[in-house]
Design an enzyme around this catalytic site. Sequence first.
Site, PDB file in Angstrom:
ATOM      1  N   ARG A 234       0.766  -1.278  -0.006  1.00  0.00           N
ATOM      2  CA  ARG A 234      -0.010  -0.063   0.146  1.00  0.00           C
ATOM      3  C   ARG A 234       0.789   1.242   0.030  1.00  0.00           C
ATOM      4  O   ARG A 234       1.964   1.264   0.572  1.00  0.00           O
ATOM      5  CB  ARG A 234      -0.854  -0.029   1.381  1.00  0.00           C
ATOM      6  CG  ARG A 234      -2.118  -1.001   1.317  1.00  0.00           C
ATOM      7  CD  ARG A 234      -3.249  -0.663   0.077  1.00  0.00           C
ATOM      8  NE  ARG A 234      -4.278  -1.162   0.193  1.00  0.00           N
ATOM      9  CZ  ARG A 234      -4.486  -2.666  -0.432  1.00  0.00           C
ATOM     10  NH1 ARG A 234      -3.515  -3.050  -1.396  1.00  0.00           N
ATOM     11  NH2 ARG A 234      -5.644  -3.288  -0.384  1.00  0.00           N
ATOM     12  N   GLU A 263      -2.818   7.645  -4.895  1.00  0.00           N
ATOM     13  CA  GLU A 263      -3.026   7.419  -6.209  1.00  0.00           C
ATOM     14  C   GLU A 263      -4.623   7.412  -6.529  1.00  0.00           C
ATOM     15  O   GLU A 263      -5.235   7.488  -5.705  1.00  0.00           O
ATOM     16  CB  GLU A 263      -2.658   5.645  -6.330  1.00  0.00           C
ATOM     17  CG  GLU A 263      -3.423   4.856  -5.197  1.00  0.00           C
ATOM     18  CD  GLU A 263      -3.044   3.168  -5.291  1.00  0.00           C
ATOM     19  OE1 GLU A 263      -3.661   2.477  -5.393  1.00  0.00           O
ATOM     20  OE2 GLU A 263      -1.642   2.943  -5.154  1.00  0.00           O
ATOM     21  N   HIS A 281      -0.669  -0.103  -9.833  1.00  0.00           N
ATOM     22  CA  HIS A 281      -1.498  -0.816  -8.755  1.00  0.00           C
ATOM     23  C   HIS A 281      -1.954  -2.150  -9.418  1.00  0.00           C
ATOM     24  O   HIS A 281      -3.233  -2.395  -9.619  1.00  0.00           O
ATOM     25  CB  HIS A 281      -2.610  -0.082  -7.824  1.00  0.00           C
ATOM     26  CG  HIS A 281      -2.761  -0.813  -6.734  1.00  0.00           C
ATOM     27  ND1 HIS A 281      -3.295  -0.021  -5.540  1.00  0.00           N
ATOM     28  CD2 HIS A 281      -2.960  -2.334  -6.380  1.00  0.00           C
ATOM     29  CE1 HIS A 281      -3.593  -0.840  -4.808  1.00  0.00           C
ATOM     30  NE2 HIS A 281      -3.141  -2.020  -5.053  1.00  0.00           N
TER      31      HIS A 281
END
Length: 315
Positions: A234, A263, A281
């Site tokens: 993360r 993000e 991601h």
Amino acid sequence: MEDIGVLLRFPAMPYLDQELDKHFKLFRFWDVSENEKEAFLRKNSGSIRAVVGNASAGADAELIDSLPNLEIVACFSVGLDKVDLDKCKEKGIRVTNTPDVLTDDVADLAIGLILATMRRICESDRFVRSGKWKKGDFKLTTKFTGKSVGIIGLGRIGLAIAMRAEAFGCPISYHSRSPKPDLKYKYYPSVVELASNCRILVVACALTEETHHIVNQKVIDALGPKGVLINIARGPLVDESELVSALVDGRLGGAGLDVFEHEPVVPEELFGLDNVVLTPHIGSGTVETRMAMADLVLGNLKAHFSSRPLLTPVV
């Protein structure tokens, strides 16, 4: 189950969206404009009994309180940092996630980012495409095999990364909440000590209040100008401003990043750095794994509303 309301928090892959729509009364919350969300919830809250979230949008206390008949939050992710677990426990709301099925893909990507960063694969690809090879050879890069790998968080994904790195002859060390006596890897009681004793530092732990910015300036400086940071967990686990500063100043050797603190916003300072590899991601982003994740979400919802045991219960 067609009359059971399910609130979908994100634009899901077609398979999951269609299956939810087929079996439940689907509310696509992500498609509701920001200024209409409050009115939408007032109108439909009574019929919503489930929320489906992901790594970006889950169920915070405000949303949970606005849904009086909420029974279950099914997460299309393994991480649960977007779900208020304490509020769910308080209200007796079940929570599920999608563990195991994404472990291999995320671990594969971690190794891919290590190789891409150390061997400058992306930069050398641009070198060929730009025609520079005709003017001379590409610069020498850094060998991965045999380099020491430190892993923050030795859960399912961290362990899978360790096993893959071992195949490259890499000595493995780790930091976690407590030592794991059944493992042969060296344990360090602090992240700074771990970073001081490895060439590649991989972030693979869960995001909690305690682990927020677990990789800070001290850790980055301990890793040093020859070190490489890999983050497939993360974004907020890493102090992004300190990371950018260290990369720009040359205090850190390189980074492979699949996740970011804010993000999809990524610091533009990283775009011009050849020693940094950036991916959007995509840790679990394969057809096979996303289908398996979708099946777990659907299976958990169907099990709950059929009064059967949940497949992957968290709360």
